[in-house]
Structures are given as structure tokens and as C-alpha cells.
Design a protein around this motif. Sequence first.
Motif, PDB file in Angstrom:
ATOM      1  N   ARG A  59      -0.435  -2.864   5.458  1.00 27.99           N
ATOM      2  CA  ARG A  59       0.699  -2.541   4.580  1.00 27.99           C
ATOM      3  C   ARG A  59       0.662  -3.254   3.238  1.00 27.99           C
TER       4      ARG A  59
ATOM      5  N   TYR B  27      -7.633   0.203   1.964  1.00 24.88           N
ATOM      6  CA  TYR B  27      -6.830  -0.893   1.423  1.00 24.88           C
ATOM      7  C   TYR B  27      -6.850  -0.931  -0.111  1.00 24.88           C
ATOM      8  N   GLY B  28      -7.719  -0.133  -0.719  1.00 20.13           N
ATOM      9  CA  GLY B  28      -7.830  -0.139  -2.174  1.00 20.13           C
ATOM     10  C   GLY B  28      -8.521  -1.377  -2.703  1.00 20.13           C
TER      11      GLY B  28
ATOM     12  N   GLY C  76      -5.820  -8.436   3.320  1.00 21.35           N
ATOM     13  CA  GLY C  76      -4.913  -7.373   3.722  1.00 21.35           C
ATOM     14  C   GLY C  76      -4.074  -7.818   4.904  1.00 21.35           C
TER      15      GLY C  76
ATOM     16  N   ARG D  40      -1.661  -6.010   0.388  1.00 19.82           N
ATOM     17  CA  ARG D  40      -2.875  -6.725   0.025  1.00 19.82           C
ATOM     18  C   ARG D  40      -2.548  -7.751  -1.056  1.00 19.82           C
TER      19      ARG D  40
ATOM     20  N   LEU E 266       0.832  -1.198   0.000  1.00 18.84           N
ATOM     21  CA  LEU E 266       0.000   0.000   0.000  1.00 18.84           C
ATOM     22  C   LEU E 266       0.871   1.254   0.000  1.00 18.84           C
TER      23      LEU E 266
END
Length: 216
Positions: free
Chosen positions: A188, A175-176, A184, A190, A42
Motif C-alpha cells: 500500500r 510498487y512503482g 514497500g 512506499r 500506491l
Amino acid sequence: MNRSITRRHFHCLGLAAAAPAWLPRAAQAQGGPVEGKHFVRLSQPVAPAAAGKVEVVEFFWYGCPHCFSLEPFVEQWLAKLPADVAFRRVPAAFTPQYEFHQKVFYAFEALGLLGSLHRKFFNAIHVDRKRLVTEADVAAFVSANGADGAKVADAMKSFSVIGKARQAKQLSDAYGVDSVPMLGVQGRFRTSAAMAGGVDKAFLVVDHLVELARKG
């Protein structure tokens, strides 16, 4: 429930679109899963909720056949969960139907029913092919499984469940998450079944990311 990848299900990532399968032997030659291929770092870290532990989050939807296929691997992984790792499920909310099932999940959680009904709800949709898309459907399902369906229907409209759903949407955005199932790690990284090369390989990548998180 129609299992094809239709306009209604485009957020449920099909394995036909998966990256080339990642195999342990090949990974050993490469030194492990590859950033940018098997997982994403991320750009803006997310604060994990589990203090003092490495947090793993599964983003899912009850109506997603790939999330359903991942569930046995989630359970196998949880059976060996290390003491320094915390796991939680977060239902995604891309469409009104996702949002409805999101409230079902948090109503189950609020009433202490996740342990008894989470897998049964998945099975009802994907094995029994039931359309659990209204409060009446959910209440009938809950009652048929020995709990109070009316209480679940009421909980779905409660302030606490609506608040949890809002927090889940914020976490998914941070987290997009643009498809499910997605995993996830520690705010940090995914990854997903598609990125890993299959539902059977997703937690091999997760284990690698947990090690990276342990190293800081």
C-alpha cells in the motif's frame, strides 16, 4: 566499483537529492511522517505475500552504495522485528548489471547461503572494492568464503532463479520502484531513504507505515 552517481548508477538514488531531513521532534509537531513527502500511497494496491502479517519489502541492488549504507539499519530494525511483521528483500533489475546481481541473490537464497554471504557480498563490493560482475567473479568469491562457487554459478542459470527474478521485476513494477534503496509496506505504501531524509530515518517512516497498515 565506482561510487559516483553516473549514468550507470542513476537508479541508485543519491542522498544529495534527498528531501529535507525528517526529524522525530518535527514529526511529532506534524503528527508523524507526511504523505506525499515522506511516503507515497500506491494508487493500485499490491497483494502482500505474507498472509496474516504486515509485509515490509526492501528493494535494493548490491552495487548501490546507498543500499550498502542502509544495510546496518535494516539489521538493527530486523533485530526488533515484531511478531506480526514479515520482511523480505527484493533485488531490483533496472539494467543488465542489476539483473546479474539479482540472480546472485536468488542463487544464494536457493542454496541457503543468504545468511552467510549476503552481507559479505555487499562488503566485497563496497569495502574491498571487488568487481563481482561475472559468473567467474561470483564463483571465486563464494569459494573463498567456504561454499561451492560452481553450484552458485549453476543456480544462477536455473529455472527457479529465473522465475524468482521475473517475479521480483513484476513486484518492483507494481510498487512503482524507480530507484533504490526503496521500501514497500503491505502493498500500500512506499518510502525511501531520500524521502525520509536519510538512511538513518528510513525505518522511522517504515514503522509509521506499519502502524497505518495495522489499522487497515
